[in-house]
Design a protein around this motif. Structure first.
Motif, PDB file in Angstrom:
ATOM      1  N   ILE A 199      -4.887  -8.135   5.238  1.00  0.00           N
ATOM      2  CA  ILE A 199      -3.654  -8.355   4.476  1.00  0.00           C
ATOM      3  C   ILE A 199      -3.924  -8.118   2.996  1.00  0.00           C
ATOM      4  N   ILE A 200      -3.118  -7.251   2.380  1.00  0.00           N
ATOM      5  CA  ILE A 200      -3.301  -6.910   0.968  1.00  0.00           C
ATOM      6  C   ILE A 200      -1.999  -7.157   0.211  1.00  0.00           C
ATOM      7  N   PRO A 201      -1.895  -8.267  -0.531  1.00  0.00           N
ATOM      8  CA  PRO A 201      -0.701  -8.486  -1.355  1.00  0.00           C
ATOM      9  C   PRO A 201      -0.757  -7.616  -2.599  1.00  0.00           C
ATOM     10  N   ALA A 202       0.400  -7.174  -3.056  1.00  0.00           N
ATOM     11  CA  ALA A 202       0.440  -6.324  -4.249  1.00  0.00           C
ATOM     12  C   ALA A 202       1.674  -6.664  -5.081  1.00  0.00           C
ATOM     13  N   PHE A 203       1.456  -6.914  -6.354  1.00  0.00           N
ATOM     14  CA  PHE A 203       2.553  -7.182  -7.280  1.00  0.00           C
ATOM     15  C   PHE A 203       2.339  -6.349  -8.543  1.00  0.00           C
ATOM     16  N   ASN A 204       3.191  -5.354  -8.735  1.00  0.00           N
ATOM     17  CA  ASN A 204       3.094  -4.436  -9.876  1.00  0.00           C
ATOM     18  C   ASN A 204       1.699  -3.822  -9.989  1.00  0.00           C
ATOM     19  N   GLU A 205       1.269  -3.203  -8.908  1.00  0.00           N
ATOM     20  CA  GLU A 205      -0.068  -2.607  -8.839  1.00  0.00           C
ATOM     21  C   GLU A 205       0.003  -1.089  -8.666  1.00  0.00           C
ATOM     22  N   GLU A 206       0.998  -0.428  -9.249  1.00  0.00           N
ATOM     23  CA  GLU A 206       1.152   1.008  -9.038  1.00  0.00           C
ATOM     24  C   GLU A 206      -0.056   1.810  -9.516  1.00  0.00           C
ATOM     25  N   GLU A 207      -0.766   1.303 -10.543  1.00  0.00           N
ATOM     26  CA  GLU A 207      -1.944   2.022 -11.038  1.00  0.00           C
ATOM     27  C   GLU A 207      -3.070   2.044 -10.012  1.00  0.00           C
ATOM     28  N   ASN A 208      -3.093   1.050  -9.125  1.00  0.00           N
ATOM     29  CA  ASN A 208      -4.211   0.907  -8.192  1.00  0.00           C
ATOM     30  C   ASN A 208      -3.956   1.469  -6.800  1.00  0.00           C
ATOM     31  N   ILE A 209      -2.712   1.804  -6.476  1.00  0.00           N
ATOM     32  CA  ILE A 209      -2.377   2.166  -5.092  1.00  0.00           C
ATOM     33  C   ILE A 209      -3.119   3.419  -4.622  1.00  0.00           C
ATOM     34  N   ILE A 228      -3.945  -2.528   8.542  1.00  0.00           N
ATOM     35  CA  ILE A 228      -3.749  -2.920   7.143  1.00  0.00           C
ATOM     36  C   ILE A 228      -2.301  -3.355   6.959  1.00  0.00           C
ATOM     37  N   ILE A 229      -2.118  -4.542   6.405  1.00  0.00           N
ATOM     38  CA  ILE A 229      -0.764  -5.042   6.135  1.00  0.00           C
ATOM     39  C   ILE A 229      -0.599  -5.186   4.626  1.00  0.00           C
ATOM     40  N   PHE A 230       0.143  -4.258   4.048  1.00  0.00           N
ATOM     41  CA  PHE A 230       0.447  -4.325   2.617  1.00  0.00           C
ATOM     42  C   PHE A 230       1.687  -5.205   2.442  1.00  0.00           C
ATOM     43  N   VAL A 231       1.631  -6.139   1.497  1.00  0.00           N
ATOM     44  CA  VAL A 231       2.790  -6.982   1.214  1.00  0.00           C
ATOM     45  C   VAL A 231       3.190  -6.771  -0.243  1.00  0.00           C
ATOM     46  N   ASN A 232       4.308  -6.076  -0.449  1.00  0.00           N
ATOM     47  CA  ASN A 232       4.812  -5.836  -1.796  1.00  0.00           C
ATOM     48  C   ASN A 232       5.600  -7.067  -2.239  1.00  0.00           C
ATOM     49  N   ASP A 233       5.020  -7.815  -3.171  1.00  0.00           N
ATOM     50  CA  ASP A 233       5.571  -9.111  -3.572  1.00  0.00           C
ATOM     51  C   ASP A 233       6.636  -8.956  -4.657  1.00  0.00           C
ATOM     52  N   GLY A 234       7.690  -8.202  -4.327  1.00  0.00           N
ATOM     53  CA  GLY A 234       8.804  -8.040  -5.263  1.00  0.00           C
ATOM     54  C   GLY A 234       8.436  -7.303  -6.520  1.00  0.00           C
ATOM     55  N   SER A 235       7.617  -6.276  -6.411  1.00  0.00           N
ATOM     56  CA  SER A 235       7.189  -5.508  -7.595  1.00  0.00           C
ATOM     57  C   SER A 235       8.371  -4.842  -8.281  1.00  0.00           C
ATOM     58  N   SER A 236       8.308  -4.784  -9.618  1.00  0.00           N
ATOM     59  CA  SER A 236       9.367  -4.126 -10.390  1.00  0.00           C
ATOM     60  C   SER A 236       8.989  -2.698 -10.768  1.00  0.00           C
ATOM     61  N   ASP A 237       7.786  -2.258 -10.393  1.00  0.00           N
ATOM     62  CA  ASP A 237       7.356  -0.895 -10.700  1.00  0.00           C
ATOM     63  C   ASP A 237       7.404  -0.049  -9.422  1.00  0.00           C
ATOM     64  N   ALA A 238       6.616   1.001  -9.352  1.00  0.00           N
ATOM     65  CA  ALA A 238       6.670   1.941  -8.223  1.00  0.00           C
ATOM     66  C   ALA A 238       5.672   1.592  -7.105  1.00  0.00           C
ATOM     67  N   THR A 239       5.250   0.362  -7.024  1.00  0.00           N
ATOM     68  CA  THR A 239       4.268  -0.039  -6.007  1.00  0.00           C
ATOM     69  C   THR A 239       4.758   0.275  -4.598  1.00  0.00           C
ATOM     70  N   MET A 240       5.993  -0.093  -4.278  1.00  0.00           N
ATOM     71  CA  MET A 240       6.532   0.113  -2.922  1.00  0.00           C
ATOM     72  C   MET A 240       6.628   1.599  -2.599  1.00  0.00           C
ATOM     73  N   GLY A 300       5.187 -14.914  -4.907  1.00  0.00           N
ATOM     74  CA  GLY A 300       3.831 -15.377  -5.157  1.00  0.00           C
ATOM     75  C   GLY A 300       2.847 -14.882  -4.109  1.00  0.00           C
ATOM     76  N   SER A 301       1.577 -14.835  -4.499  1.00  0.00           N
ATOM     77  CA  SER A 301       0.549 -14.259  -3.624  1.00  0.00           C
ATOM     78  C   SER A 301       0.337 -15.065  -2.348  1.00  0.00           C
ATOM     79  N   HIS A 302       0.448 -16.396  -2.417  1.00  0.00           N
ATOM     80  CA  HIS A 302       0.222 -17.208  -1.223  1.00  0.00           C
ATOM     81  C   HIS A 302       1.339 -17.002  -0.207  1.00  0.00           C
ATOM     82  N   ALA A 303       2.578 -16.837  -0.687  1.00  0.00           N
ATOM     83  CA  ALA A 303       3.685 -16.520   0.215  1.00  0.00           C
ATOM     84  C   ALA A 303       3.477 -15.142   0.841  1.00  0.00           C
TER      85      ALA A 303
END
Length: 324
Positions: free
Chosen positions: A7-17, A38-50, A73-76
């Motif tokens: 499980i990989i949470p991601a919040f505004n991580e477009e630079e790293n994808i 692999i389970i990517f969880v986009n935690d409501g990102s406001s950038d192009a992460t999704m 949040g990351s725990h959710a």
């Protein structure tokens, strides 16, 4: 063959994808001891992460992309990933790749060889700053003393656990809580390995001071009675102090009659008294708020969309292309 869900949470991580997906493909291309989901969880990102996650070339693993309606949040995010996971074992990774992907294989070997239900990856060394290290040390010390006696002295971000643990977590999806401490407190057989946490290469850490303070409060309110017990101790201490002070005032009045009355002393007593009272009320209010929040049964997270594709389908597509 056993399956491991990562499980990989991601919040505004477009630079790293791009780097993240490339590293995942390179690593799991060579890993043959288990299949990977692999389970990517986009935690409501406001950038192009999704968008980047959707268009990336996921080649050597099954994948699922979960998109939240907003930032929870990351725990959710980790809890949502656990609910969707289909693997025999489940673990966490992060989009910044500060934790090496080799931990997945090492934890798999640890949990298989030791025949435990939970395997932890404890940090032996970290590149964090002095302030963050002090916070982590203080947090760990307080948790060991007042909440979880077996809380590790060194920090941890990664854990792998079995379906037995997943079932417990799925039936107890807690809000305003720490999923790591929840796992730690379950009592199943546990083991651990150590590793060195790397520096973040791209992007900015989302682990802010406000989130650290919230974690501290959530951990103590959810797993310890220490704060509420502190209220009782403060009340008893000030009661005893008040009795002693009253006895002293009466003694001085009758024996010497030399105490001058005035508003400064009265104001000081009132300020201290009201300050302590408000602190105590604040602690009690934290418990009351969490009780109210739990009684409402509002969702811990809201899923906006799920994108899923199995590795077998991707493999068939590559075979067709190579035949042509």
């Amino acid at each position: 063959m056993k399956k491991v869900s990562v499980i990989i949470p991601a919040f505004n991580e477009e630079e790293n994808i791009d780097r993240l997906v490339e590293e995942l493909n390179l690593y799991f291309k060579e890993e043959v001891r288990f299949s990977t989901e692999i389970i990517f969880v986009n935690d409501g990102s406001s950038d192009a992460t999704m968008e980047k996650l959707k268009t990336a070339r996921h080649t050597y693993y099954s994948y699922k992309i979960i998109g939240f309606s907003r930032n929870f949040g990351s725990h959710a995010a980790l809890r949502a990933g656990i609910l969707q996971a289909k693997g025999d074992y489940i673990t966490f990774m992060y989009a910044d790749l500060q934790d090496p992907l080799s931990l997945v294989s090492e934890l798999f070997e640890e949990i298989e060889s030791k025949r435990v239900d939970i395997a932890w990856a404890f940090r032996s060394k970290t590149s964090a700053g002095t302030t963050e290290k002090l916070f982590s040390s203080a947090y760990a010390a307080l948790m060991r003393k007042y909440a979880i006696p077996n809380f590790p002295k060194k920090g941890f971000d990664i854990v792998m656990f079995s379906k037995k643990v997943k079932n417990c977590l799925d039936h107890n999806v807690e809000n305003n809580s720490s999923i790591f401490i929840q796992i730690l407190s379950l009592g199943f057989k546990q083991s651990g390995i150590t590793y060195e946490k790397q520096e973040r290469i791209l992007g900015k850490s989302k682990w802010t001071i406000s989130k650290k303070i919230k974690l501290l409060i959530d951990s103590f309110v959810a797993f310890s009675f220490a704060p509420i017990r502190l209220v009782s101790f403060i009340g008893i201490a000030f009661f005893v102090l008040g009795i002693c002070w009253s006895a002293y005032i009466i003694y001085r009045k009758f024996m010497y009659d030399d105490l001058a009355s005035g508003w400064p002393a009265l104001l000081s007593i009132l300020m201290v008294g009201f300050g302590v009272t408000n602190i105590c009320l604040g602690i009690i209010a934290e418990y009351l708020w969490r009780t109210l929040d739990a009684s409402r049964k509002r969702p811990v997270f809201v899923i906006d969309e799920i994108v899923e594709k199995a590795f077998e389908l991707e493999l068939e597509e590559r075979l067709i292309i190579s035949d042509k």
